[in-house]
Design an enzyme around this catalytic site. Structure first.
Site, mmCIF file in Angstrom:
data_model
loop_
_atom_site.group_PDB
_atom_site.id
_atom_site.type_symbol
_atom_site.label_atom_id
_atom_site.label_comp_id
_atom_site.label_asym_id
_atom_site.label_seq_id
_atom_site.Cartn_x
_atom_site.Cartn_y
_atom_site.Cartn_z
ATOM 1 N N LYS A 181 0.849 -1.196 0.000
ATOM 2 C CA LYS A 181 0.000 0.000 0.000
ATOM 3 C C LYS A 181 0.881 1.241 0.000
ATOM 4 C CE LYS A 181 -1.705 2.837 2.799
ATOM 5 N NZ LYS A 181 -1.653 4.041 1.968
ATOM 6 N N GLU A 256 10.165 1.344 10.322
ATOM 7 C CA GLU A 256 11.165 2.392 10.064
ATOM 8 C C GLU A 256 10.462 3.714 10.311
ATOM 9 O OE1 GLU A 256 14.197 1.716 9.407
ATOM 10 O OE2 GLU A 256 14.102 -0.358 8.729
ATOM 11 N N CYS A 290 13.794 11.072 6.573
ATOM 12 C CA CYS A 290 13.766 10.532 7.939
ATOM 13 C C CYS A 290 15.106 10.756 8.630
ATOM 14 C CB CYS A 290 13.417 9.055 7.903
ATOM 15 S SG CYS A 290 14.419 8.132 6.753
ATOM 16 N N GLU A 387 10.356 15.793 15.378
ATOM 17 C CA GLU A 387 10.641 15.707 13.944
ATOM 18 C C GLU A 387 9.752 16.687 13.191
ATOM 19 O OE1 GLU A 387 9.379 12.197 11.694
ATOM 20 O OE2 GLU A 387 11.364 12.203 10.792
HETATM 21 P P1 NAD Z 1 2.502 8.321 7.886
HETATM 22 O O1 NAD Z 1 2.788 7.520 9.089
HETATM 23 O O2 NAD Z 1 1.459 9.359 7.940
HETATM 24 O O3 NAD Z 1 2.053 7.345 6.690
HETATM 25 C C1 NAD Z 1 2.848 6.275 6.286
HETATM 26 C C2 NAD Z 1 1.977 5.242 5.607
HETATM 27 O O4 NAD Z 1 1.082 4.690 6.575
HETATM 28 C C3 NAD Z 1 1.111 5.789 4.477
HETATM 29 O O5 NAD Z 1 1.063 4.829 3.443
HETATM 30 C C4 NAD Z 1 -0.238 5.914 5.147
HETATM 31 O O6 NAD Z 1 -1.319 5.828 4.249
HETATM 32 C C5 NAD Z 1 -0.220 4.712 6.066
HETATM 33 N N1 NAD Z 1 -1.176 4.780 7.186
HETATM 34 C C6 NAD Z 1 -1.726 5.885 7.767
HETATM 35 N N2 NAD Z 1 -2.573 5.523 8.754
HETATM 36 C C7 NAD Z 1 -2.556 4.174 8.810
HETATM 37 C C8 NAD Z 1 -3.198 3.208 9.639
HETATM 38 N N3 NAD Z 1 -4.046 3.571 10.600
HETATM 39 N N4 NAD Z 1 -2.918 1.903 9.439
HETATM 40 C C9 NAD Z 1 -2.042 1.516 8.489
HETATM 41 N N5 NAD Z 1 -1.417 2.382 7.652
HETATM 42 C C10 NAD Z 1 -1.664 3.693 7.815
HETATM 43 O O7 NAD Z 1 3.907 8.884 7.430
HETATM 44 P P2 NAD Z 1 4.233 9.834 6.191
HETATM 45 O O8 NAD Z 1 3.715 11.179 6.531
HETATM 46 O O9 NAD Z 1 3.802 9.190 4.908
HETATM 47 O O10 NAD Z 1 5.823 9.828 6.202
HETATM 48 C C11 NAD Z 1 6.546 10.636 7.044
HETATM 49 C C12 NAD Z 1 7.119 9.833 8.181
HETATM 50 O O11 NAD Z 1 7.827 8.702 7.691
HETATM 51 C C13 NAD Z 1 8.148 10.626 8.968
HETATM 52 O O12 NAD Z 1 7.960 10.427 10.360
HETATM 53 C C14 NAD Z 1 9.472 10.036 8.516
HETATM 54 O O13 NAD Z 1 10.527 10.194 9.399
HETATM 55 C C15 NAD Z 1 9.113 8.615 8.294
HETATM 56 N N6 NAD Z 1 10.080 7.972 7.384
HETATM 57 C C16 NAD Z 1 10.986 7.085 7.910
HETATM 58 C C17 NAD Z 1 11.935 6.502 7.085
HETATM 59 C C18 NAD Z 1 12.945 5.519 7.640
HETATM 60 O O14 NAD Z 1 13.591 4.834 6.866
HETATM 61 N N7 NAD Z 1 13.111 5.418 8.940
HETATM 62 C C19 NAD Z 1 11.979 6.825 5.736
HETATM 63 C C20 NAD Z 1 11.050 7.741 5.236
HETATM 64 C C21 NAD Z 1 10.103 8.305 6.076
#
Ligand code: NAD
Length: 483
Positions: A181, A256, A290, A387
Site C-alpha cells: 500500500k 522504520e 527521515c 521531527e
Molecule cells: P505516515 O505515518 O502518515 O504514513 C505512512 C503510511 O502509513 C502511508 O502509506 C499511510 O497511508 C499509512 N497509514 C496511515 N494511517 C494508517 C493506519 N491507521 N494503518 C495503516 N497504515 C496507515 O507517514 P508519512 O507522513 O507518509 O511519512 C513521514 C514519516 O515517515 C516521517 O515520520 C518520517 O521520518 C518517516 N520515514 C521514515 C523513514 C525511515 O527509513 N526510517 C523513511 C522515510 C520516512
C-alpha cells in the site's frame, strides 16, 4: 506528462476499487490535480492477500529456485534502469522534489537495491549444527531459512519508489509474496513499478498493489489474519498503531520511523566541508528525509562561523519548479504538511529561538517553505526535540565532547547521526557512544543497500537493507534427524 497507471494491481490484473472510490493526487508545486487513483477498500485488500497467499502456498512462485528469483529481480532492475528518467519525472511530479535529485538518489538507490538482493536470492543458506545426540544415538541437525509468507508493505510519500525497493527486494529474494500500500499522497511511481514487475515476468499475485487511504486500506492490511508480516515506513504515531493491530494476529513487524538526527561539528572539523554537508543534511529533499540532520551541534568555538555558513547556504537555495534544472529545493508534499512545518517554525519563535535564515513561505501556488535555520535554541525546545520533516534546522552549541554526546542522545529518536572531525580516534569513539542505527563520519546520508538501515528507540524496530534485511523476511526452521 501522462500518468499511465491509476488502478489497483491484484493477481496480475489492473482493476478499479470494488466500490469505485478514487482519491486525488496533486502536484505539490502547482497544487493541480494530476491523477485520480483507485482507493482500495478492505474487500480489495482481502482479494490482494488471497492472491499473494495462493502464490505463496503452492503457486508458480513457490516452486521457483533462488537463482530464478534472482534472475527476475535482475530483470526488474534492468527495466527500472530503462525507465529511470520517466520514473524520476513521475516521482518529481508527485512528491515535489527536484528532478535531478529524484533521478540521482531515489532511482539509483532503487536500482542498486534490486541488484544487491538479486545476488542474495540463491545464497540464503541454513547451517549444519553439531548436536550431542539424543538418548545415546547420534543426530544430524540443520537449519533451513524459509520465506516468512505474505508480507504487507506500507510506504510513506517522501521517497516512494526507493523505500518500496528497500522492502520488495529482500522480501522477493527471500521468496515471500506481497501486498503493497503506497502512501495516498504519492502513489504514482509505485504503480509504474507494478507494471514493470509484470513485464519482468513475476507470476501474477506475487506483488499486489492496493493504493488507498491509510485508515482504510492500510488498516485493513495490518489487521488481515492471513498476512504474516507488516513492514512499515512512516511516522511513529502510525507505526505504534500498526504494531498494536499487528499484535492481535502475532504478525512480525519491521518499523522504520522518524528521526531527529544530530550532526556534530567538533572543534577540529574542516568548517567549509562541515557546513556544506550539514546544509545538505538539512535541506536535501526539502528536509522531508527521515535521516535529516536537523540538530546541528557545534563546538562553541565554531558556532558563529557555522551559523553564518548555514544561513548563507539557506539563502543560496533555489526554491521552485522541480523540473527546472536550476532548482535545488522543491515543494513540500501537501498544504496540511506545509502548515505543520510552519507551525513548528512558529513554536521555535514562541519558545525564544532566533531565526538566522528563512522562516516563511513564498507567495504564489505550491506548498513551498523557505529553508530555515534557528539559533539560540536550547536542546529541550520543541524545534530541537520533535521531527519537523521540512527544511528547518536548529543550531545548538556545546563546550565538550561529553556534552555533545549527551545532547545527541537526548531525544526519543535514534535513526542516524553525523560527526564532523579530522580526529580519527574521536570519530570512532563517538560512533560507539551515539545511540543511532547509522553514524556517518564527515559525510551525511550515505545509505547503501549493502548496509543495514533502521533505527533504535522510537526510530523503529528491525532493519531494511543489508544482509540483516533477509532475516526480516525469513524464519529459521530446525530439522533434527535421529541416526
Ligand atoms: P505516515 O505515518 O502518515 O504514513 C505512512 C503510511 O502509513 C502511508 O502509506 C499511510 O497511508 C499509512 N497509514 C496511515 N494511517 C494508517 C493506519 N491507521 N494503518 C495503516 N497504515 C496507515 O507517514 P508519512 O507522513 O507518509 O511519512 C513521514 C514519516 O515517515 C516521517 O515520520 C518520517 O521520518 C518517516 N520515514 C521514515 C523513514 C525511515 O527509513 N526510517 C523513511 C522515510 C520516512
Amino acid at each position: 506528462m501522462t500518468v499511465h497507471h491509476t488502478e489497483l494491481l491484484i493477481d496480475g490484473q489492473w482493476t478499479p476499487a470494488s466500490g469505485g472510490a478514487v482519491f486525488d493526487v496533486l502536484n505539490p508545486a502547482t497544487e493541480q490535480i494530476i491523477a485520480k487513483v483507485a482507493s482500495a477498500a478492505a474487500a480489495d485488500v482481502a482479494r490482494a492477500v488471497q492472491a499473494a497467499r495462493a502464490q505463496f502456498d503452492g503457486g508458480a512462485w513457490s516452486r521457483l529456485s533462488g537463482a530464478e528469483r534472482g534472475r527476475l529481480l535482475n530483470r526488474l532492475a534492468d527495466l527500472i534502469e530503462r525507465d529511470a528518467d520517466e520514473l524520476a519525472r513521475l516521482e518529481s511530479l508527485d512528491v515535489g522534489k527536484p528532478l535531478g535529485e529524484a533521478r540521482m538518489v531515489d532511482l539509483n538507490s532503487a536500482i542498486g537495491t534490486f541488484r544487491y538482493f538479486a545476488g542474495w536470492a540463491d545464497k540464503i543458506e541454513g547451517r549444519a549444527v553439531p548436536t550431542p545426540g539424543f538418548r545415546g544415538r547420534p543426530t544430524h541437525a540443520y537449519t533451513i531459512r524459509e520465506p516468512l509468507g505474505v508480507v504487507g508493505v506500507i510506504t510513506p510519500w517522501n521517497a516512494p519508489i526507493m523505500i518500496a525497493a528497500w522492502k520488495l527486494a529482500p522480501a522477493l529474494a527471500a521468496g515471500c509474496t506481497l501486498v503493497l500500500k503506497p502512501a495516498e499522497d504519492a502513489p504514482l511511481s509505485t504503480l509504474h513499478l507494478g507494471a514493470l514487475i509484470q513485464e519482468a515476468g513475476f507470476p501474477p499475485g506475487v506483488v499486489n498493489l492496493v493504493p488507498g487511504l491509510g485508515t482504510e486500506a492500510g488498516a485493513a492490511l495490518t489487521a488481515h489474519p492471513d498476512v504474516d508480516k507488516i513492514t512499515f515506513t512512516g511516522s511513529p504515531e502510525v507505526g505504534r498503531q500498526v504494531q498494536r493491530t499487528a499484535a492481535d494476529t502475532f504478525k512480525r513487524v519491521t518499523l522504520e520511523l522518524g528521526g531527529k538526527s544530530p550532526q556534530i561539528i567538533l572543534a577540529d572539523a574542516t568548517v567549509e566541508d562541515a557546513v556544506r554537508g550539514a546544509a545538505r543534511g538539512l535541506f536535501a529533499n526539502q528536509g522531508e528525509v527521515c535521516a535529516a540532520g536537523t540538530r546541528i551541534l557545534v563546538h562553541r568555538s565554531l558556532h558563529d562561523e557555522v551559523v553564518t555558513g548555514l544561513a548563507e547556504a539557506a539563502r543560496a537555495v533555489k526554491l521552485g519548479d522541480p523540473f527546472d534544472p536550476a532548482t535545488t529545493m522543491g515543494a513540500l508534499i501537501s498544504a496540511r504538511h506545509r502548515e505543520r512545518v510552519l507551525g513548528y517554525v512558529e513554536a521555535g519563535r514562541r519558545e525564544g529561538a532566533t531565526l538566522a535564515a528563512g522562516g516563511g513561505r513564498p507567495d504564489g501556488p505550491g506548498f513551498f517553505v523557505q529553508p530555515t535555520v534557528f539559533t539560540g535554541a536550547s536542546p529541550d525546545m520543541t524545534i530541537a526535540q520533535e521531527e519537523i520533516f521540512g527544511p528547518v534546522g536548529t543550531v545548538l552549541a556545546f563546550d565538550d565532547v561529553d556534552e555533545a554526546v549527551r545532547i545527541a542522545n537526548g531525544t526519543r529518536y535514534g535513526l542516524a547521526a553525523t560527526v564532523w572531525t579530522r580526529d580519527v580516534t574521536l570519530a570512532h569513539d563517538l560512533a560507539r557512544r551515539i545511540r543511532a542505527g547509522s553514524v556517518w563520519v564527515n559525510c551525511w546520508g550515505v545509505i547503501d543497500p549493502r548496509l543495514p538501515w533502521g533505527g533504535v528507540k522510537h526510530s523503529g524496530i528491525g532493519r531494511d537493507l543489508g544482509a540483516s534485511a533477509l532475516d526480516a523476511y525469513t524464519e529459521d526452521k530446525a530439522v533434527t534427524v535421529l541416526l
